[in-house]
Design an enzyme around this catalytic site. Sequence first.
Site, short mmCIF file in Angstrom:
data_model
loop_
_atom_site.label_atom_id
_atom_site.label_comp_id
_atom_site.label_asym_id
_atom_site.label_seq_id
_atom_site.Cartn_x
_atom_site.Cartn_y
_atom_site.Cartn_z
N HIS A 163 3.19 7.74 4.52
CA HIS A 163 3.97 6.78 5.33
C HIS A 163 4.12 7.23 6.80
O HIS A 163 3.94 6.40 7.70
CB HIS A 163 5.34 6.53 4.70
CG HIS A 163 5.28 5.64 3.49
ND1 HIS A 163 5.07 4.29 3.56
CD2 HIS A 163 5.38 5.93 2.16
CE1 HIS A 163 5.06 3.75 2.34
NE2 HIS A 163 5.23 4.75 1.46
N GLU A 188 3.37 5.17 -8.82
CA GLU A 188 4.13 4.08 -8.17
C GLU A 188 3.22 2.89 -7.97
O GLU A 188 2.33 2.92 -7.09
CB GLU A 188 4.65 4.55 -6.80
CG GLU A 188 5.58 5.73 -6.89
CD GLU A 188 6.08 6.20 -5.53
OE1 GLU A 188 5.50 5.83 -4.50
OE2 GLU A 188 7.06 6.94 -5.52
N HIS A 194 2.68 1.64 -4.18
CA HIS A 194 2.29 2.52 -3.07
C HIS A 194 0.76 2.60 -2.94
O HIS A 194 0.07 3.08 -3.83
CB HIS A 194 2.87 3.91 -3.28
CG HIS A 194 2.55 4.87 -2.16
ND1 HIS A 194 3.43 5.17 -1.14
CD2 HIS A 194 1.43 5.59 -1.91
CE1 HIS A 194 2.87 6.03 -0.31
NE2 HIS A 194 1.65 6.31 -0.77
N ASP A 205 3.91 0.13 1.11
CA ASP A 205 4.55 -0.25 -0.15
C ASP A 205 4.56 -1.77 -0.21
O ASP A 205 5.10 -2.43 0.69
CB ASP A 205 5.99 0.29 -0.21
CG ASP A 205 6.01 1.80 -0.30
OD1 ASP A 205 5.01 2.39 -0.72
OD2 ASP A 205 7.06 2.38 0.05
C1 LIG Z 1 10.06 7.23 -2.28
C2 LIG Z 1 8.91 6.29 -2.50
N1 LIG Z 1 9.25 5.02 -1.98
C3 LIG Z 1 7.67 6.78 -1.78
O1 LIG Z 1 7.42 6.37 -0.66
N2 LIG Z 1 6.90 7.62 -2.42
C4 LIG Z 1 5.65 8.07 -1.88
C5 LIG Z 1 4.94 8.94 -2.85
C6 LIG Z 1 5.85 8.77 -0.56
O2 LIG Z 1 6.88 9.41 -0.32
O3 LIG Z 1 4.87 8.74 0.23
ZN LIG Z 2 5.10 4.36 -0.53
#
Ligand SMILES: C[C@@H](N)C(=O)N[C@H](C)C(=O)O
Ligand SMILES: [Zn+2]
EC number: 3.4.13.22
Length: 247
Positions: free
Chosen positions: A144, A211, A214, A151
């Site tokens: 991110h 997830e 993601h 997401d």
């Molecule tokens: C916390 C969750 N929304 C998330 O973003 N997980 C991925 C693995 C990340 O932190 O990049």
């Molecule tokens: Zn994510």
Amino acid sequence: MNEIMEMNEDVNIEKRGVRTETMILLNDERVMNVTCVDNKEEMVTLRNIHKDIFIDESRSQISSKSDLFCYAREEVINRLKMAADSLPVGYQFLVKEAYRPLSRQKKSFEEAFESYKSEYPLKSQDEIYGLTCQYVAPIEVAGHPTGGAIDITLLKNGIEVDMGTEFNDIPYEPENLTYLYSQFISEDAKANRNILIECMEKAGFINYPTEWWHWSYGDCYWACLNHCDAKYSGVREEDIVMSGELI
Ligand SMILES: C[C@@H](N)C(=O)N[C@H](C)C(=O)O
Ligand SMILES: [Zn+2]
């Protein structure tokens, strides 16, 4: 949560109940050892880029307060538009979060780590670290903050569809419902996830398999699975030039 997972251990999963594949987690040394050569691509807004791409402007399910939460690298945007072009009629994308500042990523990792530590007081630091990496990326490999991760979920005629869990739910053993290929979700949810998988994979995105929401392009996780260098490293929020929109 997974009681037996060790740091850097591969986890066997059933993919669509047919093939068994190896799941690589973010703490895997193969991800940690990826070389990154940042190509300096710009960060661009995801707003108003395609008729079937919407943003969850409520931000009610994310912890980032950054106004750049719906920004991503230019090529990521282009590929998301390609993915949107292949959505079945009546479906749209709903983006929950894209860019996340490094400071927020670090805080989320620390919070999750502390929460697992109190939940599992008998586990070692390494085990707690491994558990945390199922859910939040350590900043060294986080997608991110690079603008390479998105997401995302699906809308059908403007309404969020059943994806088997809420966005950002935590995976609990044994069902691990948030895992992309969990077999414990309804047939409807599996069909909806399959739409997401088809469109995103065709456009070159890689999913983080714990997830369903993601997806990334160009970050360390994507590079590891594609056996190449990463294209994007973390970008400081103050170094991003906004693309002139009113937010
Ligand atoms: C916390 C969750 N929304 C998330 O973003 N997980 C991925 C693995 C990340 O932190 O990049
Ligand atoms: Zn994510």
